[in-house]
Design a protein around this motif. Structure first.
Motif, PDB file in Angstrom:
ATOM      1  N   LEU A   1       0.721  -1.143   0.065  1.00  0.00           N
ATOM      2  CA  LEU A   1      -0.150   0.090   0.042  1.00  0.00           C
ATOM      3  C   LEU A   1       0.944   1.327  -0.013  1.00  0.00           C
ATOM      4  CD1 LEU A   1      -2.855   1.021   0.374  1.00  0.00           C
ATOM      5  CD2 LEU A   1      -2.515   1.176   2.823  1.00  0.00           C
ATOM      6  N   ILE A   2       0.684   2.225  -1.026  1.00  0.00           N
ATOM      7  CA  ILE A   2       1.343   3.470  -0.914  1.00  0.00           C
ATOM      8  C   ILE A   2       0.531   4.487  -0.154  1.00  0.00           C
ATOM      9  CG2 ILE A   2       2.168   5.162  -2.506  1.00  0.00           C
ATOM     10  CD1 ILE A   2       2.477   2.871  -4.671  1.00  0.00           C
ATOM     11  N   LEU A   3       1.084   4.896   0.711  1.00  0.00           N
ATOM     12  CA  LEU A   3       0.530   6.049   1.605  1.00  0.00           C
ATOM     13  C   LEU A   3       0.897   7.216   1.343  1.00  0.00           C
ATOM     14  CD1 LEU A   3       1.498   3.968   4.834  1.00  0.00           C
ATOM     15  CD2 LEU A   3      -0.882   4.350   4.101  1.00  0.00           C
ATOM     16  N   ALA A   4       0.140   8.369   1.938  1.00  0.00           N
ATOM     17  CA  ALA A   4       0.352   9.560   1.646  1.00  0.00           C
ATOM     18  C   ALA A   4       0.466  10.495   2.940  1.00  0.00           C
ATOM     19  CB  ALA A   4      -0.342  10.274   0.718  1.00  0.00           C
ATOM     20  N   SER A   5       1.118  11.532   3.148  1.00  0.00           N
ATOM     21  CA  SER A   5       1.007  12.314   4.159  1.00  0.00           C
ATOM     22  C   SER A   5      -0.553  12.854   4.471  1.00  0.00           C
ATOM     23  CB  SER A   5       1.736  13.673   4.103  1.00  0.00           C
ATOM     24  OG  SER A   5       3.168  13.164   4.237  1.00  0.00           O
ATOM     25  N   ALA A   6      -0.675  13.082   5.623  1.00  0.00           N
ATOM     26  CA  ALA A   6      -2.220  13.519   6.008  1.00  0.00           C
ATOM     27  C   ALA A   6      -2.754  14.838   5.222  1.00  0.00           C
ATOM     28  CB  ALA A   6      -2.441  13.585   7.560  1.00  0.00           C
ATOM     29  N   ILE A   7      -3.765  14.591   4.650  1.00  0.00           N
ATOM     30  CA  ILE A   7      -4.406  15.819   4.019  1.00  0.00           C
ATOM     31  C   ILE A   7      -5.973  15.794   4.448  1.00  0.00           C
ATOM     32  CG2 ILE A   7      -4.734  16.460   1.742  1.00  0.00           C
ATOM     33  CD1 ILE A   7      -2.834  14.668   0.681  1.00  0.00           C
ATOM     34  N   GLN A   8      -6.253  16.886   4.367  1.00  0.00           N
ATOM     35  CA  GLN A   8      -7.827  17.166   4.615  1.00  0.00           C
ATOM     36  C   GLN A   8      -8.368  18.061   3.526  1.00  0.00           C
ATOM     37  OE1 GLN A   8      -5.390  18.325   7.303  1.00  0.00           O
ATOM     38  NE2 GLN A   8      -6.105  16.168   8.178  1.00  0.00           N
ATOM     39  N   HIS A   9      -9.421  17.480   3.142  1.00  0.00           N
ATOM     40  CA  HIS A   9     -10.273  18.031   1.996  1.00  0.00           C
ATOM     41  C   HIS A   9     -11.449  18.737   2.319  1.00  0.00           C
ATOM     42  CE1 HIS A   9     -12.824  17.389  -1.937  1.00  0.00           C
ATOM     43  NE2 HIS A   9     -12.049  18.597  -2.306  1.00  0.00           N
ATOM     44  N   LYS A  10     -11.622  20.124   1.858  1.00  0.00           N
ATOM     45  CA  LYS A  10     -12.727  20.813   2.544  1.00  0.00           C
ATOM     46  C   LYS A  10     -12.977  21.904   1.374  1.00  0.00           C
ATOM     47  CE  LYS A  10     -14.842  23.279   6.309  1.00  0.00           C
ATOM     48  NZ  LYS A  10     -14.666  23.646   7.709  1.00  0.00           N
ATOM     49  N   ASP A  11     -14.327  21.841   0.766  1.00  0.00           N
ATOM     50  CA  ASP A  11     -14.699  23.235   0.263  1.00  0.00           C
ATOM     51  C   ASP A  11     -13.694  23.191  -1.174  1.00  0.00           C
ATOM     52  OD1 ASP A  11     -16.617  23.576   1.760  1.00  0.00           O
ATOM     53  OD2 ASP A  11     -15.488  25.115   2.757  1.00  0.00           O
ATOM     54  N   GLY A  12     -13.510  22.003  -1.731  1.00  0.00           N
ATOM     55  CA  GLY A  12     -12.647  22.019  -2.972  1.00  0.00           C
ATOM     56  C   GLY A  12     -11.278  22.143  -2.783  1.00  0.00           C
ATOM     57  N   SER A  13     -10.663  22.323  -1.554  1.00  0.00           N
ATOM     58  CA  SER A  13      -9.202  22.501  -1.493  1.00  0.00           C
ATOM     59  C   SER A  13      -8.656  21.626  -0.247  1.00  0.00           C
ATOM     60  CB  SER A  13      -8.900  24.118  -1.079  1.00  0.00           C
ATOM     61  OG  SER A  13      -9.680  24.370   0.369  1.00  0.00           O
ATOM     62  N   PHE A  14      -7.384  21.340  -0.425  1.00  0.00           N
ATOM     63  CA  PHE A  14      -6.415  20.521   0.284  1.00  0.00           C
ATOM     64  C   PHE A  14      -5.824  21.226   1.334  1.00  0.00           C
ATOM     65  CE2 PHE A  14      -7.613  18.369  -3.314  1.00  0.00           C
ATOM     66  CZ  PHE A  14      -8.323  16.875  -3.004  1.00  0.00           C
ATOM     67  N   SER A  15      -5.641  20.657   2.700  1.00  0.00           N
ATOM     68  CA  SER A  15      -4.530  21.326   3.517  1.00  0.00           C
ATOM     69  C   SER A  15      -3.666  20.175   3.859  1.00  0.00           C
ATOM     70  CB  SER A  15      -5.221  21.913   4.577  1.00  0.00           C
ATOM     71  OG  SER A  15      -6.140  21.087   5.474  1.00  0.00           O
ATOM     72  N   PHE A  16      -2.415  20.466   3.847  1.00  0.00           N
ATOM     73  CA  PHE A  16      -1.398  19.401   4.392  1.00  0.00           C
ATOM     74  C   PHE A  16      -0.954  19.689   5.781  1.00  0.00           C
ATOM     75  CE2 PHE A  16       3.444  18.788   4.527  1.00  0.00           C
ATOM     76  CZ  PHE A  16       3.433  17.371   4.217  1.00  0.00           C
ATOM     77  N   SER A  17      -0.900  18.200   6.477  1.00  0.00           N
ATOM     78  CA  SER A  17      -0.798  18.440   7.972  1.00  0.00           C
ATOM     79  C   SER A  17       0.553  17.663   8.566  1.00  0.00           C
ATOM     80  CB  SER A  17      -1.810  17.935   8.749  1.00  0.00           C
ATOM     81  OG  SER A  17      -2.645  16.771   8.305  1.00  0.00           O
ATOM     82  N   GLY A  18       1.256  17.115   7.559  1.00  0.00           N
ATOM     83  CA  GLY A  18       2.721  16.572   8.035  1.00  0.00           C
ATOM     84  C   GLY A  18       2.702  15.050   7.909  1.00  0.00           C
ATOM     85  N   GLY A  19       2.585  14.249   8.814  1.00  0.00           N
ATOM     86  CA  GLY A  19       3.095  12.856   8.756  1.00  0.00           C
ATOM     87  C   GLY A  19       1.690  12.063   8.304  1.00  0.00           C
ATOM     88  N   ILE A  20       2.048  10.730   8.465  1.00  0.00           N
ATOM     89  CA  ILE A  20       0.716   9.760   8.072  1.00  0.00           C
ATOM     90  C   ILE A  20      -0.242   9.832   9.039  1.00  0.00           C
ATOM     91  CG2 ILE A  20       0.299   7.504   7.507  1.00  0.00           C
ATOM     92  CD1 ILE A  20       3.030   7.241   6.770  1.00  0.00           C
ATOM     93  N   ASP A  21      -1.379   9.855   8.747  1.00  0.00           N
ATOM     94  CA  ASP A  21      -2.745   9.710   9.950  1.00  0.00           C
ATOM     95  C   ASP A  21      -2.480   8.484  10.765  1.00  0.00           C
ATOM     96  OD1 ASP A  21      -5.586  10.619  10.703  1.00  0.00           O
ATOM     97  OD2 ASP A  21      -5.366   8.693  10.597  1.00  0.00           O
ATOM     98  N   PRO A  22      -2.343   8.669  11.956  1.00  0.00           N
ATOM     99  CA  PRO A  22      -1.938   7.234  12.740  1.00  0.00           C
ATOM    100  C   PRO A  22      -3.057   6.084  12.445  1.00  0.00           C
ATOM    101  CG  PRO A  22      -2.866   9.011  14.221  1.00  0.00           C
ATOM    102  CD  PRO A  22      -2.281   9.595  12.910  1.00  0.00           C
ATOM    103  N   GLN A  23      -4.393   6.485  12.572  1.00  0.00           N
ATOM    104  CA  GLN A  23      -5.407   5.455  11.955  1.00  0.00           C
ATOM    105  C   GLN A  23      -5.223   4.995  10.610  1.00  0.00           C
ATOM    106  OE1 GLN A  23      -8.407   5.201  14.520  1.00  0.00           O
ATOM    107  NE2 GLN A  23      -7.693   3.383  13.681  1.00  0.00           N
TER     108      GLN A  23
END
Length: 327
Positions: A50-72
């Motif tokens: 599985l290829i993971l990605a750094s934690a990203i939040q998607h809201k109102d058509g835009s993305f915000s980057f929050s660093g490492g891998i989401d622990p869940q």
């Protein structure tokens, strides 16, 4: 009738030793295979990555980057896949914490780094690094690789995405996943003991579209496969009660590219809007507590495909959403 030539006594002894040595060699090999199978959950079968990605939040058509891998997400990936990759790039780079360092030390997580020269913004570097890693790893050696997506909208922004070229199979309230605070070594130890149930669940999901595509009666086969997925979900839920750590209930979306399945490409999404899973739902109702009202179901809908993807029978992307605490 011709017979083999008679052997001398010494020749007979030599022949017996050959047979005995051959038998012992096979027994040793079989014993080693059993030992490897017991100590290595993916011995003798293709490695799933599985290829993971750094934690990203998607809201109102835009993305915000929050660093490492989401622990869940990290624990979800560790439970259902054998190897994990977390790509890095010259545009966006994040250091891992103790969890990522532990998985790197035990050779389960790797971090390839990619350099991009074109201008990128928003979450584009994360998407580009995931896609680059996927292209390099998918089909290599004996591995089968998938991508973890925090949002279905993430990959759809890529030029690789083909609108309405895929099928999404979504399991609601059906997948048990260790809570985000569970130590990773606990999950690895549990996989050595009870990996078969989770492998069976993933196998049922992986084979769904191909099995329907090959069936003479697609509608009947779809219902049969849903029943098998239901049973596999229930088995995973049952053994979750053996865990000595907190477990959460999750939804899981698996996206298939439809290129290998021309027979059903235009109609599978129309077979089913959503169907309740009886065995899993009954099991959840008996658990009580926070999940007493939860109902498991499977939903099939149209999704994106991938323009340049080599034909494959299994999903190429997963999205997981984590709900209430189960135990």
């Amino acid at each position: 009738m011709r017979h083999p030539p008679l052997r001398s006594p010494s020749g007979c002894r030599t022949f017996a030793r050959e047979i005995l040595c051959g038998t012992l060699t096979k027994e040793i090999e079989m014993g080693e295979a059993k030992r490897r199978h017991k100590s290595d959950p993916h011995y003798g079968r293709p490695i799933r990555g599985l290829i993971l990605a750094s934690a990203i939040q998607h809201k109102d058509g835009s993305f915000s980057f929050s660093g490492g891998i989401d622990p869940q997400d990290l624990r979800h990936g560790l439970l259902f896949w054998d190897q994990l990759v977390w790509p890095d790039s010259n545009y966006l780079s994040a250091d891992g914490g103790p969890d990522e360092k532990f998985l790197e030390d035990v050779k389960i997580l790797s971090r390839p780094r990619y350099t991009f020269t074109n201008t990128m913004k928003d979450a584009e570097p994360i998407i580009a690094a995931q896609i680059q890693a996927f292209k390099e790893l998918n089909g290599a050696k004996r591995g089968v690789w998938d991508m973890c997506q925090y949002s279905a909208a993430l990959l759809s922004r890529s030029d690789e995405a083909a609108k309405e070229g895929g099928i999404q199979v979504e399991l609601l309230n059906a997948i048990p996943v260790p809570d985000k605070d569970v130590p990773l070594n606990e999950i690895l130890e549990f996989k050595l003991k009870r990996n078969d149930e989770f492998l069976a669940l993933r196998t049922e999901i992986d084979s769904l579209v191909e099995t329907i595509n090959l069936a003479k009666d697609s509608h009947a086969e779809l219902q049969r496969k849903i029943a098998q997925i239901d049973t596999a979900c229930a088995d995973a839920l049952k053994i979750s009660s053996e865990w000595k750590f907190p477990v959460r209930l999750s939804n899981q979306k698996a996206t298939f590219d439809l290129k290998p399945f021309e027979v059903i490409a235009g109609s599978l999404a129309g077979y089913l809007g959503g169907t309740a899973l009886g065995v899993s739902s009954a099991l959840l109702a008996g658990i009580g507590g926070a999940v007493a009202a939860a109902k498991s179901s499977v939903k099939i809908s149209a999704d994106i495909g991938w323009k340049g993807l080599k034909p494959r029978k299994t999903p190429f992307a997963y999205v997981a959403q984590f709900n209430k605490e189960l135990f």
